[in-house]
Design an enzyme around this catalytic site. Sequence first.
Site, PDB file in Angstrom:
ATOM      1  N   TYR A   1      -2.634  -1.331  10.306  1.00  0.00           N
ATOM      2  CA  TYR A   1      -2.658  -1.612   8.865  1.00  0.00           C
ATOM      3  C   TYR A   1      -1.372  -1.120   8.208  1.00  0.00           C
ATOM      4  CZ  TYR A   1      -4.191  -1.415   3.965  1.00  0.00           C
ATOM      5  OH  TYR A   1      -4.277  -1.561   2.597  1.00  0.00           O
TER       6      TYR A   1
ATOM      7  N   SER B   1       0.850  -1.202   0.000  1.00  0.00           N
ATOM      8  CA  SER B   1       0.000   0.000   0.000  1.00  0.00           C
ATOM      9  C   SER B   1       0.874   1.236   0.000  1.00  0.00           C
ATOM     10  CB  SER B   1      -0.896   0.027   1.241  1.00  0.00           C
ATOM     11  OG  SER B   1      -1.538   1.290   1.346  1.00  0.00           O
TER      12      SER B   1
HETATM   13  P1  NDP Z   1     -11.409  -5.941  -1.141  1.00  0.00           P
HETATM   14  O1  NDP Z   1     -11.827  -5.951   0.300  1.00  0.00           O
HETATM   15  O2  NDP Z   1     -12.282  -5.284  -2.131  1.00  0.00           O
HETATM   16  O3  NDP Z   1     -11.060  -7.436  -1.612  1.00  0.00           O
HETATM   17  C1  NDP Z   1     -10.185  -8.201  -0.822  1.00  0.00           C
HETATM   18  C2  NDP Z   1      -9.880  -9.509  -1.507  1.00  0.00           C
HETATM   19  O4  NDP Z   1      -8.981 -10.235  -0.651  1.00  0.00           O
HETATM   20  C3  NDP Z   1     -11.111 -10.358  -1.691  1.00  0.00           C
HETATM   21  O5  NDP Z   1     -11.005 -11.111  -2.871  1.00  0.00           O
HETATM   22  C4  NDP Z   1     -11.074 -11.261  -0.465  1.00  0.00           C
HETATM   23  O6  NDP Z   1     -11.670 -12.520  -0.673  1.00  0.00           O
HETATM   24  C5  NDP Z   1      -9.581 -11.481  -0.301  1.00  0.00           C
HETATM   25  N1  NDP Z   1      -9.288 -11.842   1.071  1.00  0.00           N
HETATM   26  C6  NDP Z   1      -9.453 -11.087   2.176  1.00  0.00           C
HETATM   27  N2  NDP Z   1      -9.158 -11.803   3.271  1.00  0.00           N
HETATM   28  C7  NDP Z   1      -8.813 -13.039   2.826  1.00  0.00           C
HETATM   29  C8  NDP Z   1      -8.408 -14.237   3.465  1.00  0.00           C
HETATM   30  N3  NDP Z   1      -8.332 -14.317   4.799  1.00  0.00           N
HETATM   31  N4  NDP Z   1      -8.111 -15.300   2.705  1.00  0.00           N
HETATM   32  C9  NDP Z   1      -8.197 -15.244   1.360  1.00  0.00           C
HETATM   33  N5  NDP Z   1      -8.592 -14.164   0.685  1.00  0.00           N
HETATM   34  C10 NDP Z   1      -8.900 -13.071   1.431  1.00  0.00           C
HETATM   35  O7  NDP Z   1      -9.967  -5.240  -1.129  1.00  0.00           O
HETATM   36  P2  NDP Z   1      -9.134  -4.530  -2.296  1.00  0.00           P
HETATM   37  O8  NDP Z   1      -9.351  -5.204  -3.589  1.00  0.00           O
HETATM   38  O9  NDP Z   1      -9.351  -3.085  -2.190  1.00  0.00           O
HETATM   39  O10 NDP Z   1      -7.650  -4.797  -1.750  1.00  0.00           O
HETATM   40  C11 NDP Z   1      -6.780  -5.748  -2.327  1.00  0.00           C
HETATM   41  C12 NDP Z   1      -5.380  -5.483  -1.783  1.00  0.00           C
HETATM   42  O11 NDP Z   1      -4.994  -4.151  -2.108  1.00  0.00           O
HETATM   43  C13 NDP Z   1      -5.269  -5.611  -0.269  1.00  0.00           C
HETATM   44  O12 NDP Z   1      -4.030  -6.202   0.071  1.00  0.00           O
HETATM   45  C14 NDP Z   1      -5.307  -4.160   0.194  1.00  0.00           C
HETATM   46  O13 NDP Z   1      -4.678  -3.982   1.458  1.00  0.00           O
HETATM   47  C15 NDP Z   1      -4.568  -3.484  -0.932  1.00  0.00           C
HETATM   48  N6  NDP Z   1      -4.844  -2.061  -1.066  1.00  0.00           N
HETATM   49  C16 NDP Z   1      -6.093  -1.595  -1.404  1.00  0.00           C
HETATM   50  C17 NDP Z   1      -6.323  -0.241  -1.522  1.00  0.00           C
HETATM   51  C18 NDP Z   1      -7.647   0.334  -1.887  1.00  0.00           C
HETATM   52  O14 NDP Z   1      -7.811   1.559  -1.827  1.00  0.00           O
HETATM   53  N7  NDP Z   1      -8.632  -0.462  -2.300  1.00  0.00           N
HETATM   54  C19 NDP Z   1      -5.241   0.729  -1.274  1.00  0.00           C
HETATM   55  C20 NDP Z   1      -3.984   0.147  -0.933  1.00  0.00           C
HETATM   56  C21 NDP Z   1      -3.803  -1.200  -0.848  1.00  0.00           C
HETATM   57  P3  NDP Z   1     -13.010 -12.993   0.115  1.00  0.00           P
HETATM   58  O15 NDP Z   1     -14.007 -11.884   0.060  1.00  0.00           O
HETATM   59  O16 NDP Z   1     -13.409 -14.225  -0.637  1.00  0.00           O
HETATM   60  O17 NDP Z   1     -12.567 -13.316   1.508  1.00  0.00           O
END
Ligand code: NDP
Length: 237
Positions: free
Chosen positions: A146, A132
């Site tokens: 975080y 991030s």
């Molecule tokens: P979302 O919450 O929209 O999606 C998260 C994804 O990660 C889902 O597919 C979810 O799957 C999966 N996930 C979460 N926990 C688990 C777990 N325990 N095991 C397996 N899969 C898991 O998040 P984003 O798409 O926004 O974020 C994706 C990445 O980008 C993250 O690492 C986040 O920290 C990073 N990020 C995002 C930003 C943003 O503004 N959106 C900014 C900076 C970084 P499921 O629902 O099936 O559990």
Amino acid sequence: MTGFAGKSVLVLGGSRGIGAAIVRRFAADGATVTFSYAGSREAAERIAAETGATAVMADSADRDAMVARVRDSGPLDVLVVNAGVAMMGDPGELDADEVDRMIRINVNAPYHAAVEAARRMPEGGRIIIIGSNARDRTGFPGLAAYYMTKAAVQGMVRGLARDFGSRGITVNAVQPGPVDTDMNPADGPLKDMLHGMMVIRRHGRPEEIAGMVAWLAGPEAGFVTGAMHTIDGGLNA
Ligand code: NDP
């Protein structure tokens, strides 16, 4: 497009948001894609049906289950660790067990997944971890834990790049800023504050992050390793 034809790609956390865009991108580029999910089974099944990718249930908070999934995916050309969760709030009020679970998902899982994938990864392999931009600038309070997890991604990427480099495997972090997903909706309450800090005053699109991931996974990025690739509309500029 067939830029990744014949390549085996595993995306940890591919059911929604940025991860789903990464799955779509690699599938469209011809890769054989497997992705994990934890809570969003229906969304995962939709993405699998749409792209032809294989969805597997594996909670990144469960190290043994997650590592087994990486192992069972066979030799991987590309590992993308996208799964992540974010908690925001007064550190004195946050549930300590939930904080530890976030650390397992955001820190322990990428490390152990990368180590396991590297065991069988061929020369030219690529490991990409989604960090991030918040690692570089703590813009506002309530996100210390975080931020800590995403800072850890930087350390593991630099270290593992050195550990695996002699085998021709690169390790990189992609560091998004605000991206329009369930985690950080473009019309959410933080919108005005975030956009006010940015040069390009909008949320990023998941496809924009997927594009950077695909470039890092491709042949043009063979000289890029141990590096942090911030894509945040100039928020940290
Ligand atoms: P979302 O919450 O929209 O999606 C998260 C994804 O990660 C889902 O597919 C979810 O799957 C999966 N996930 C979460 N926990 C688990 C777990 N325990 N095991 C397996 N899969 C898991 O998040 P984003 O798409 O926004 O974020 C994706 C990445 O980008 C993250 O690492 C986040 O920290 C990073 N990020 C995002 C930003 C943003 O503004 N959106 C900014 C900076 C970084 P499921 O629902 O099936 O559990």
